[in-house]
Write an enzyme that holds these catalytic residues in place. Structure first.
Site, PDB file in Angstrom:
ATOM      1  N   HIS A 183       0.839  -1.213   0.000  1.00 47.71           N
ATOM      2  CA  HIS A 183       0.000   0.000   0.000  1.00 47.71           C
ATOM      3  C   HIS A 183       0.869   1.255   0.000  1.00 47.71           C
ATOM      4  O   HIS A 183       0.621   2.187  -0.758  1.00 47.71           O
ATOM      5  CB  HIS A 183      -0.898   0.041   1.249  1.00 47.71           C
ATOM      6  CG  HIS A 183      -1.916  -1.062   1.338  1.00 47.71           C
ATOM      7  ND1 HIS A 183      -2.096  -1.795   2.491  1.00 47.71           N
ATOM      8  CD2 HIS A 183      -2.818  -1.544   0.451  1.00 47.71           C
ATOM      9  CE1 HIS A 183      -3.064  -2.683   2.296  1.00 47.71           C
ATOM     10  NE2 HIS A 183      -3.521  -2.557   1.069  1.00 47.71           N
TER      11      HIS A 183
ATOM     12  N   LYS B  77     -15.970  -7.910   5.906  1.00 43.81           N
ATOM     13  CA  LYS B  77     -15.051  -8.652   6.763  1.00 43.81           C
ATOM     14  C   LYS B  77     -14.907  -7.916   8.099  1.00 43.81           C
ATOM     15  O   LYS B  77     -14.862  -6.699   8.132  1.00 43.81           O
ATOM     16  CB  LYS B  77     -13.697  -8.830   6.066  1.00 43.81           C
ATOM     17  CG  LYS B  77     -13.373  -7.768   5.004  1.00 43.81           C
ATOM     18  CD  LYS B  77     -12.133  -8.117   4.194  1.00 43.81           C
ATOM     19  CE  LYS B  77     -11.791  -6.999   3.195  1.00 43.81           C
ATOM     20  NZ  LYS B  77     -10.695  -7.286   2.291  1.00 43.81           N
TER      21      LYS B  77
ATOM     22  N   ARG C 297      -1.393  -6.549  -8.152  1.00 43.61           N
ATOM     23  CA  ARG C 297      -0.296  -7.393  -7.707  1.00 43.61           C
ATOM     24  C   ARG C 297      -0.019  -8.516  -8.671  1.00 43.61           C
ATOM     25  O   ARG C 297       1.101  -8.795  -9.034  1.00 43.61           O
ATOM     26  CB  ARG C 297      -0.623  -8.006  -6.340  1.00 43.61           C
ATOM     27  CG  ARG C 297      -0.498  -7.035  -5.223  1.00 43.61           C
ATOM     28  CD  ARG C 297      -1.223  -7.522  -4.008  1.00 43.61           C
ATOM     29  NE  ARG C 297      -2.652  -7.416  -4.192  1.00 43.61           N
ATOM     30  CZ  ARG C 297      -3.523  -7.459  -3.188  1.00 43.61           C
ATOM     31  NH1 ARG C 297      -3.097  -7.658  -1.966  1.00 43.61           N
ATOM     32  NH2 ARG C 297      -4.801  -7.325  -3.421  1.00 43.61           N
TER      33      ARG C 297
ATOM     34  N   SER D 198      -2.922  -7.716   3.025  1.00 48.36           N
ATOM     35  CA  SER D 198      -3.215  -7.549   4.459  1.00 48.36           C
ATOM     36  C   SER D 198      -3.595  -8.889   5.085  1.00 48.36           C
ATOM     37  O   SER D 198      -3.167  -9.211   6.193  1.00 48.36           O
ATOM     38  CB  SER D 198      -4.362  -6.551   4.652  1.00 48.36           C
ATOM     39  OG  SER D 198      -3.998  -5.285   4.193  1.00 48.36           O
TER      40      SER D 198
END
Ligand SMILES: Nc1ncnc2c1ncn2[C@@H]1O[C@H](COP(=O)(O)OP(=O)(O)OP(=O)(O)O)[C@@H](O)[C@H]1O
Ligand SMILES: [Mg+2]
Length: 163
Positions: A17, A41, A90, A128
């Site tokens: 990030h 979540k 990514r 994360s």
């Protein structure tokens, strides 16, 4: 003035990030890191904790702002008078979801562009979720998250064990 919004949950902020935010800060006049208020979540860090951590990490970057938002992302982007949504890519696995979101947002608000950026190679595998998983099992996350996040992760685990 070019303003970009970088939305996400940042639970917690990782060096992936940070890399994307730094790239955005060089590319745009201002980049607003926007944390989603109602995530599906259940987060490890509360929203105020995530905001505080990110503000602290970017303390010295005048054109990085940290904010929270609820509801449709494009509405928030309009409210902030921004024109760009920044997302990080990514791996191929990010592509399908990001592609759908970008096209949906384009339909909802044709004026807003989504810009994808790649992090430095060494951060391409960090998420994360993976950080939380590895850390909770006792693995080393040094170098993958800002030092402040490492400290806060340690405090969290201690607090959970104490409870
Ligand atoms: N290591 C990374 N490199 C580049 N972009 C990243 C990286 N990690 C996350 N991003 C991007 O940052 C944005 C916000 O992501 P988010 O807050 O969901 O992080 P995450 O690491 O994917 O978290 P989670 O594992 O909880 O899904 C997304 O565009 C995501 O693709
Ligand atoms: Mg994600």
């Amino acid at each position: 003035m070019s303003v970009a919004i970088y939305p996400g949950s940042f639970d917690p902020l990782t060096n992936g990030h940070v890399d994307i935010i730094e790239r955005g800060a060089r590319l745009f006049d201002r980049i607003i890191v926007a944390m989603l208020i109602n995530m599906d979540k259940s987060p490890l860090f509360t929203l105020p904790e995530r905001v505080e951590i990110t503000r602290e990490v970017f303390h010295d970057s005048a054109n990085v702002e940290v904010d929270t938002f609820d509801g449709l992302l494009v509405d928030y982007v309009e409210r902030r008078r921004a024109h760009v949504i920044v997302r990080g890519l990514r791996a191929v696995s990010d592509f399908e979801f990001e592609f759908q979101m970008a096209l949906m947002n384009q339909r909802l608000s044709p004026r807003i562009e989504t810009v994808f950026m790649m992090p430095a190679e060494q951060y391409t595998y960090i998420s994360s979720r993976l950080i939380k998983e590895v850390f909770s099992l006792g693995g080393r996350v040094h170098g993958l998250v800002p030092e402040l996040v490492e400290t806060r992760l340690r405090e969290k685990v201690l607090a959970t064990k104490g409870a």
